[in-house]
Design a protein around this motif. Sequence first.
Motif, mmCIF file in Angstrom:
data_model
loop_
_atom_site.group_PDB
_atom_site.id
_atom_site.type_symbol
_atom_site.label_atom_id
_atom_site.label_comp_id
_atom_site.label_asym_id
_atom_site.label_seq_id
_atom_site.Cartn_x
_atom_site.Cartn_y
_atom_site.Cartn_z
ATOM 1 N N GLU A 1 0.822 -1.211 0.000
ATOM 2 C CA GLU A 1 0.000 0.000 0.000
ATOM 3 C C GLU A 1 0.854 1.258 0.000
ATOM 4 O OE1 GLU A 1 -2.951 -0.083 3.097
ATOM 5 O OE2 GLU A 1 -3.892 -1.881 2.296
ATOM 6 N N SER B 1 -3.812 2.427 -18.063
ATOM 7 C CA SER B 1 -4.426 1.374 -17.253
ATOM 8 C C SER B 1 -3.625 1.215 -15.973
ATOM 9 C CB SER B 1 -4.462 0.047 -18.022
ATOM 10 O OG SER B 1 -3.146 -0.402 -18.271
ATOM 11 N N PHE B 2 -4.246 0.566 -14.993
ATOM 12 C CA PHE B 2 -3.605 0.354 -13.694
ATOM 13 C C PHE B 2 -3.601 -1.123 -13.365
ATOM 14 C CE2 PHE B 2 -5.224 4.623 -13.598
ATOM 15 C CZ PHE B 2 -4.222 5.338 -12.959
ATOM 16 N N ALA B 3 -2.589 -1.553 -12.612
ATOM 17 C CA ALA B 3 -2.636 -2.903 -12.067
ATOM 18 C C ALA B 3 -3.768 -2.927 -11.037
ATOM 19 C CB ALA B 3 -1.311 -3.255 -11.403
ATOM 20 N N ARG B 4 -4.460 -4.054 -10.983
ATOM 21 C CA ARG B 4 -5.701 -4.116 -10.215
ATOM 22 C C ARG B 4 -5.545 -3.732 -8.742
ATOM 23 N NH1 ARG B 4 -9.275 -6.835 -7.099
ATOM 24 N NH2 ARG B 4 -7.808 -8.332 -6.297
ATOM 25 N N ILE B 5 -4.571 -4.323 -8.080
ATOM 26 C CA ILE B 5 -4.465 -4.066 -6.640
ATOM 27 C C ILE B 5 -4.038 -2.625 -6.381
ATOM 28 C CG2 ILE B 5 -3.327 -4.770 -4.480
ATOM 29 C CD1 ILE B 5 -3.569 -7.602 -5.312
ATOM 30 N N PHE C 1 -4.886 -0.063 -8.182
ATOM 31 C CA PHE C 1 -6.113 0.697 -8.398
ATOM 32 C C PHE C 1 -6.932 0.753 -7.107
ATOM 33 C CE2 PHE C 1 -10.537 1.026 -9.909
ATOM 34 C CZ PHE C 1 -10.441 2.114 -10.776
ATOM 35 N N ARG C 2 -7.126 -0.410 -6.503
ATOM 36 C CA ARG C 2 -7.911 -0.479 -5.259
ATOM 37 C C ARG C 2 -7.197 0.227 -4.112
ATOM 38 N NH1 ARG C 2 -12.264 -3.780 -5.211
ATOM 39 N NH2 ARG C 2 -12.553 -3.361 -3.003
ATOM 40 N N ASN C 3 -5.910 -0.081 -3.943
ATOM 41 C CA ASN C 3 -5.165 0.524 -2.838
ATOM 42 C C ASN C 3 -5.210 2.044 -2.940
ATOM 43 O OD1 ASN C 3 -4.440 -1.890 -1.694
ATOM 44 N ND2 ASN C 3 -2.381 -1.936 -2.580
ATOM 45 N N ILE D 1 -7.350 4.134 -4.442
ATOM 46 C CA ILE D 1 -8.655 4.703 -4.087
ATOM 47 C C ILE D 1 -8.873 4.618 -2.584
ATOM 48 C CG2 ILE D 1 -11.146 4.263 -4.228
ATOM 49 C CD1 ILE D 1 -10.632 3.637 -7.216
ATOM 50 N N ASN D 2 -8.535 3.474 -2.016
ATOM 51 C CA ASN D 2 -8.785 3.297 -0.587
ATOM 52 C C ASN D 2 -7.912 4.188 0.287
ATOM 53 O OD1 ASN D 2 -10.870 1.516 -0.942
ATOM 54 N ND2 ASN D 2 -9.533 -0.274 -0.964
ATOM 55 N N LEU D 3 -6.801 4.667 -0.284
ATOM 56 C CA LEU D 3 -5.953 5.586 0.473
ATOM 57 C C LEU D 3 -6.227 7.036 0.075
ATOM 58 C CD1 LEU D 3 -2.658 3.524 0.443
ATOM 59 C CD2 LEU D 3 -4.115 3.982 2.402
ATOM 60 N N PRO E 1 -17.575 6.144 -10.012
ATOM 61 C CA PRO E 1 -18.863 5.844 -9.395
ATOM 62 C C PRO E 1 -18.994 6.538 -8.042
ATOM 63 C CG PRO E 1 -17.548 3.839 -9.689
ATOM 64 C CD PRO E 1 -16.765 4.965 -10.248
ATOM 65 N N VAL F 1 -17.103 5.335 -4.959
ATOM 66 C CA VAL F 1 -15.662 5.554 -5.040
ATOM 67 C C VAL F 1 -15.337 7.033 -4.822
ATOM 68 C CG1 VAL F 1 -13.728 5.540 -6.652
ATOM 69 C CG2 VAL F 1 -15.201 3.527 -6.460
ATOM 70 N N LEU G 1 -10.328 5.344 2.555
ATOM 71 C CA LEU G 1 -11.335 4.401 3.050
ATOM 72 C C LEU G 1 -11.508 4.454 4.566
ATOM 73 C CD1 LEU G 1 -13.301 2.135 2.221
ATOM 74 C CD2 LEU G 1 -11.437 0.529 2.584
ATOM 75 N N VAL H 1 -19.940 -0.913 -10.396
ATOM 76 C CA VAL H 1 -19.362 -1.055 -9.059
ATOM 77 C C VAL H 1 -20.503 -1.330 -8.085
ATOM 78 C CG1 VAL H 1 -18.179 0.169 -7.203
ATOM 79 C CG2 VAL H 1 -17.381 0.403 -9.550
ATOM 80 N N THR I 1 -5.782 -2.141 4.520
ATOM 81 C CA THR I 1 -6.665 -1.068 4.978
ATOM 82 C C THR I 1 -8.106 -1.474 4.733
ATOM 83 O OG1 THR I 1 -4.999 0.478 4.227
ATOM 84 C CG2 THR I 1 -7.158 1.384 4.695
ATOM 85 N N GLU I 2 -8.276 -2.081 3.550
ATOM 86 C CA GLU I 2 -9.587 -2.498 3.128
ATOM 87 C C GLU I 2 -10.123 -3.601 4.024
ATOM 88 O OE1 GLU I 2 -10.688 -2.429 -1.382
ATOM 89 O OE2 GLU I 2 -9.011 -3.698 -0.909
ATOM 90 N N TRP J 1 -16.627 -2.450 -1.582
ATOM 91 C CA TRP J 1 -16.987 -2.123 -2.968
ATOM 92 C C TRP J 1 -16.223 -3.037 -3.901
ATOM 93 C CZ3 TRP J 1 -13.393 -0.280 -6.572
ATOM 94 C CH2 TRP J 1 -12.189 0.210 -6.066
ATOM 95 N N ASN K 1 -5.697 -8.628 -16.332
ATOM 96 C CA ASN K 1 -5.771 -7.526 -15.372
ATOM 97 C C ASN K 1 -7.209 -7.066 -15.169
ATOM 98 O OD1 ASN K 1 -4.820 -5.620 -13.617
ATOM 99 N ND2 ASN K 1 -3.823 -4.356 -15.171
ATOM 100 N N TYR K 2 -7.655 -6.988 -13.918
ATOM 101 C CA TYR K 2 -9.018 -6.613 -13.486
ATOM 102 C C TYR K 2 -10.061 -7.669 -13.809
ATOM 103 C CZ TYR K 2 -7.567 -1.637 -13.775
ATOM 104 O OH TYR K 2 -6.940 -0.442 -13.668
ATOM 105 N N GLY L 1 -2.859 -11.407 -13.355
ATOM 106 C CA GLY L 1 -3.474 -10.146 -12.954
ATOM 107 C C GLY L 1 -4.956 -10.274 -12.659
#
Lengths: 166, 417
Positions: A68, A86-90, A92-94, A96-98, A140, A143, A152, B23, B139-140, B151, B189-190, B219
């Motif tokens: 993170e 594009s972003f790597a998935r994790i 992307f989530r990290n 937004i959550n931070l 969304p 988010v 988050l 989402v 964190t999540e 989410w 990815n995703y 990914g």
Amino acid sequence: MSRGKVWKYGDDVNTDVIFPGRYTYQIMTPEEMARHAMEDLDPEFAAGAGPGDVVVAGKNFGCGSSREQAAACLKAAGVRAVVARSFARIYFRNAINLGLAVLQCDQAVDSLEKGDVVEVDFSAGEIRSSRGTFRFLPLPASVLGILEAGGLLEYTRQKLGLDKKE
Amino acid sequence: MGRTLSEKILGLKAGKPVRAGEVVTVSPDIILSHDNSVAIIQEFRKLGVKKVRAPEKIVIVLDHIVPAADEKYAQNHKSIREFVAEQGIPHFFDINAGICHQVLPEQGFALPGRVIVGSDSHTPSYGAFGAFAAGIGRTEAASVWATDEIWLRVPETLRIDLSGRFAPAVSAKDLILKIIGDHGAEAANYKAVEFSGPAAGDFSVGARLTLANMSAEMGAKNGYFAPDEKTLKWLEGRAREPFQALVSDPDARFESVLAYDLGTLEPQVACPHAVDNVKPVSAVAGLPVDQVLIGTCTNGRLEDLEAAARVFKGRKVHRSVRCLVIPASWEVYRGALKSGALAVLVDAGCVVLNSGCGPCLGAHEGILAAGEVCLSTSNRNFRGRMGHRDSGIYLASPATAAATAVEGRIADPRVRS
Ligand code: SF4
């Protein structure tokens, strides 16, 4: 809405160059993390980055590990948003959550250059600069709520009706 | 237009029909964490919440560094045990259980139709049973403990159609390495990856776990098999709750489709330092190794130990090699004791370790020195993952690993010297 300057990088910027693995198991304050941000990619970044700045990069930004700190250190350095193809998935989530905005917009990546001054309007879904206005897919509502709260944990505190201070 | 398994599961959870790209906010069925629970506890404390929202949904498995390798890890484990007691978390597995991704299925938590989130990147493993299972950050995880909500973006789906039969000594690991080698580490990815086609039903539950586990290395957000008779049979006597087996509709929308004929595959090896740097074993055969690791959440199951035992039968680990064997769980450990596989491995000179991650993440038990080479049945070969920055990791199947341990060099399991 935010205003700052652009830092421009290429494809596949991985978490190791954003925040080196050698520091991952050290407990650091955000300010300390900011000092190591992009250390292995761009030695100018840590000293030069300021509030509202935007990192612009190619595809698969943030690939590699799930640490993170790779999102936290950019936020601590003042970066408001990362704009990439594009972003790597994790990541992307990290991010937004931070509370670090991650925006996908090919045109902005094609046009923007290092040092450009840009404004990001989150509700309108626009990045504005002297090179033009670029639209990104608006985020969304849930988010956006997380980003507006600053991450988050803050969002969760607000949702649970807890006081903001510790 | 029909819906994919991910669209169906998340739609059911969200209480409205959903499509890829949307989402949704859902309440997950299971929240997994392991030794990193200590970091989650820290984040949770920052929230200032006293109690976790749904203690019965939290599953904590100590597996990464078990037993504790030093004081720091011992303190982490202690803090986790104290938190578990304080919060009344009923599903806690201490150092004598195994790797979380093996323990959750065995203990009947990984069920079709479930939404499982885990603070570990190989959480997609539970897709082997037709669950929607994805990795999340720390964190999540803390926030989910507090709110019982998360989410999730409904993923697009990449379908992989499998046909034909494996040649002898070729297995699921070779298939997934080949797919990742062909299409790259971000091919999914995703996305969700659906393993289907006429041969999908032939895959054992263990092989499905291997594929779903390694979909993370493409990914993928989640990777899965449609639940079928085999799934139900395996879950008999294990499932903790009733469940609904959901599958993709025949007219569901898949973003893309790949096809693989199992019969044409040969054993594969991923070379340092990327999982998608894959070559057929013939291209790297003969390369000397210092260590072989047979185990991990990818390939530490009973069928994997038995595949290795078949190669070892009547032969010895080469004197220049250290061969480590780690049963993925105590259930696997007991099974391998009973089946005799463990006796064959020990007689051959393998070092058997406690069920857990072992050296897979480079924290203890068999760390590599500078210049050393390890061939491992695990899922990641990033630089320095198992020790020194200048060590190298090759990834392969249990059969290839055993053949390599015998020869002292990377060896083709189809060829017996
Ligand atoms: S065995 Fe390796 S990959 Fe699997 S959970 Fe443990 S550390 Fe992670």
